[in-house]
Design an enzyme around this catalytic site. Sequence first.
Site, PDB file in Angstrom:
ATOM      1  N   TYR A  75     -13.467  37.964  -0.300  1.00 46.36           N
ATOM      2  CA  TYR A  75     -14.013  38.824  -1.359  1.00 46.36           C
ATOM      3  C   TYR A  75     -15.270  38.229  -1.967  1.00 46.36           C
ATOM      4  O   TYR A  75     -15.278  37.062  -2.353  1.00 46.36           O
ATOM      5  CB  TYR A  75     -12.955  39.028  -2.432  1.00 46.36           C
ATOM      6  CG  TYR A  75     -13.202  40.157  -3.396  1.00 46.36           C
ATOM      7  CD1 TYR A  75     -13.933  41.277  -3.029  1.00 46.36           C
ATOM      8  CD2 TYR A  75     -12.659  40.114  -4.675  1.00 46.36           C
ATOM      9  CE1 TYR A  75     -14.126  42.325  -3.915  1.00 46.36           C
ATOM     10  CE2 TYR A  75     -12.842  41.157  -5.576  1.00 46.36           C
ATOM     11  CZ  TYR A  75     -13.584  42.259  -5.198  1.00 46.36           C
ATOM     12  OH  TYR A  75     -13.775  43.304  -6.084  1.00 46.36           O
TER      13      TYR A  75
ATOM     14  N   SER B  64      -7.860  36.296   3.375  1.00 50.33           N
ATOM     15  CA  SER B  64      -7.967  36.846   2.028  1.00 50.33           C
ATOM     16  C   SER B  64      -8.467  38.286   2.110  1.00 50.33           C
ATOM     17  O   SER B  64      -7.820  39.123   2.729  1.00 50.33           O
ATOM     18  CB  SER B  64      -8.849  35.957   1.155  1.00 50.33           C
ATOM     19  OG  SER B  64      -8.692  36.286  -0.210  1.00 50.33           O
ATOM     20  N   GLN B  65      -9.630  38.622   1.510  1.00 54.01           N
ATOM     21  CA  GLN B  65     -10.166  39.956   1.765  1.00 54.01           C
ATOM     22  C   GLN B  65     -10.348  40.162   3.261  1.00 54.01           C
ATOM     23  O   GLN B  65     -10.089  41.250   3.788  1.00 54.01           O
ATOM     24  CB  GLN B  65     -11.502  40.177   1.065  1.00 54.01           C
ATOM     25  CG  GLN B  65     -12.091  41.560   1.364  1.00 54.01           C
ATOM     26  CD  GLN B  65     -13.511  41.727   0.859  1.00 54.01           C
ATOM     27  OE1 GLN B  65     -13.734  42.442  -0.103  1.00 54.01           O
ATOM     28  NE2 GLN B  65     -14.462  41.067   1.496  1.00 54.01           N
TER      29      GLN B  65
ATOM     30  N   ASP C  11       0.810  30.582  -2.872  1.00 52.85           N
ATOM     31  CA  ASP C  11      -0.417  31.351  -3.076  1.00 52.85           C
ATOM     32  C   ASP C  11      -0.326  32.132  -4.385  1.00 52.85           C
ATOM     33  O   ASP C  11       0.411  33.105  -4.497  1.00 52.85           O
ATOM     34  CB  ASP C  11      -0.634  32.307  -1.899  1.00 52.85           C
ATOM     35  CG  ASP C  11      -2.013  32.918  -1.870  1.00 52.85           C
ATOM     36  OD1 ASP C  11      -2.663  32.992  -2.933  1.00 52.85           O
ATOM     37  OD2 ASP C  11      -2.455  33.315  -0.773  1.00 52.85           O
TER      38      ASP C  11
ATOM     39  N   HIS D 151      -3.759  29.456  -1.696  1.00 56.05           N
ATOM     40  CA  HIS D 151      -4.863  30.247  -1.160  1.00 56.05           C
ATOM     41  C   HIS D 151      -5.976  29.289  -0.741  1.00 56.05           C
ATOM     42  O   HIS D 151      -6.994  29.134  -1.424  1.00 56.05           O
ATOM     43  CB  HIS D 151      -5.344  31.227  -2.231  1.00 56.05           C
ATOM     44  CG  HIS D 151      -5.963  32.471  -1.693  1.00 56.05           C
ATOM     45  ND1 HIS D 151      -5.243  33.492  -1.125  1.00 56.05           N
ATOM     46  CD2 HIS D 151      -7.261  32.866  -1.632  1.00 56.05           C
ATOM     47  CE1 HIS D 151      -6.053  34.463  -0.761  1.00 56.05           C
ATOM     48  NE2 HIS D 151      -7.294  34.100  -1.049  1.00 56.05           N
TER      49      HIS D 151
END
Length: 319
Positions: free
Chosen positions: A92, A183-184, A273, A302
């Site tokens: 992101y 992630s994203q 996470d 994360h």
Amino acid sequence: MPLLDMPLEKLLSYEGRNPRPTDFDEYWERALAEMHSVDPAVELVPSSFQVPYADCFDLYFTGVRGARIHAKYVRPKNVEGPHPAIVQFHGYSGSCGDWADKLIYASLGYSIVSMDARGQGGSSEDTGGVKGTTLNGHIIRGLNDHEDNLLFRHIYLDTAQLAGIVMNLPEVDENRVGVIGGSQGGALTIACAALEPRVKRLAPIYPFLCDYKRVWEMDQAANAYAELKTFFRNFDPQHKREDEIFTRLGYIDLQFLANRIRGEVMMGVGLMDAVCPPSTQFAAFNKMTSPKSYEIYPDFGHEGLPGFSDKTIEFMLGL
């Protein structure tokens, strides 16, 4: 073992909390019809960065709503016949990054393309009223507008459109395309494989954009999800529209697209996470009906998951 979320045995049966819009399937069929109506006007521009064993290009195409999308494309030299390809997505607000991290796949005889998500840290346009980056706030873009104007709808469509473009390249075997990202990037990996079901293998790492209500109820609307709290504070401070808002977010909740995936899945998860809680990831994973597996890292959050990049390469060698 310390726990931030549910124990693994509960994660494996968790079905999610966010409401699913009643017209979810019609919504995405309408979105795909819009995508297919767009002339992508693909352009390959040789990059100033080159290496002896591969050709490097800036790839441009037109996505929905007229946005010009940029990706980096690396094509191996001296490979006979159509070969496999990898589609890569970033985290992101980031970008597709340097050429260097794409070269490992080119050295294996694979093409690889890495997309800049529109309006974030790279060169892809966000045509929502301004030129250039809009960087953050993409989850909530469109929440007070028609659901067809949700920005992540457009970004998800970009991923499928790019995969289709890659599959149509003469040097690529359309039946041997894999997708990766964290992630994203993990979220867009799922979106891509769901909306372009010809994707053969996908390796998402701690995917974002799943089960928004669970994030909220865990009080984890921070970091990458902070804009959820910002939206409620500014536009619904008493939560009178809470059910409506989470239902609208359901259109871009990947747990509801996950059952469209036909490719084989390997998902990497850190059980500590706090950015993308494990239960939200498993809300999507548990709805996948294709062959699937997971790699668990009990003490990791994360962050980089040791060995997962190597596992991903081995997984993609099976294309």
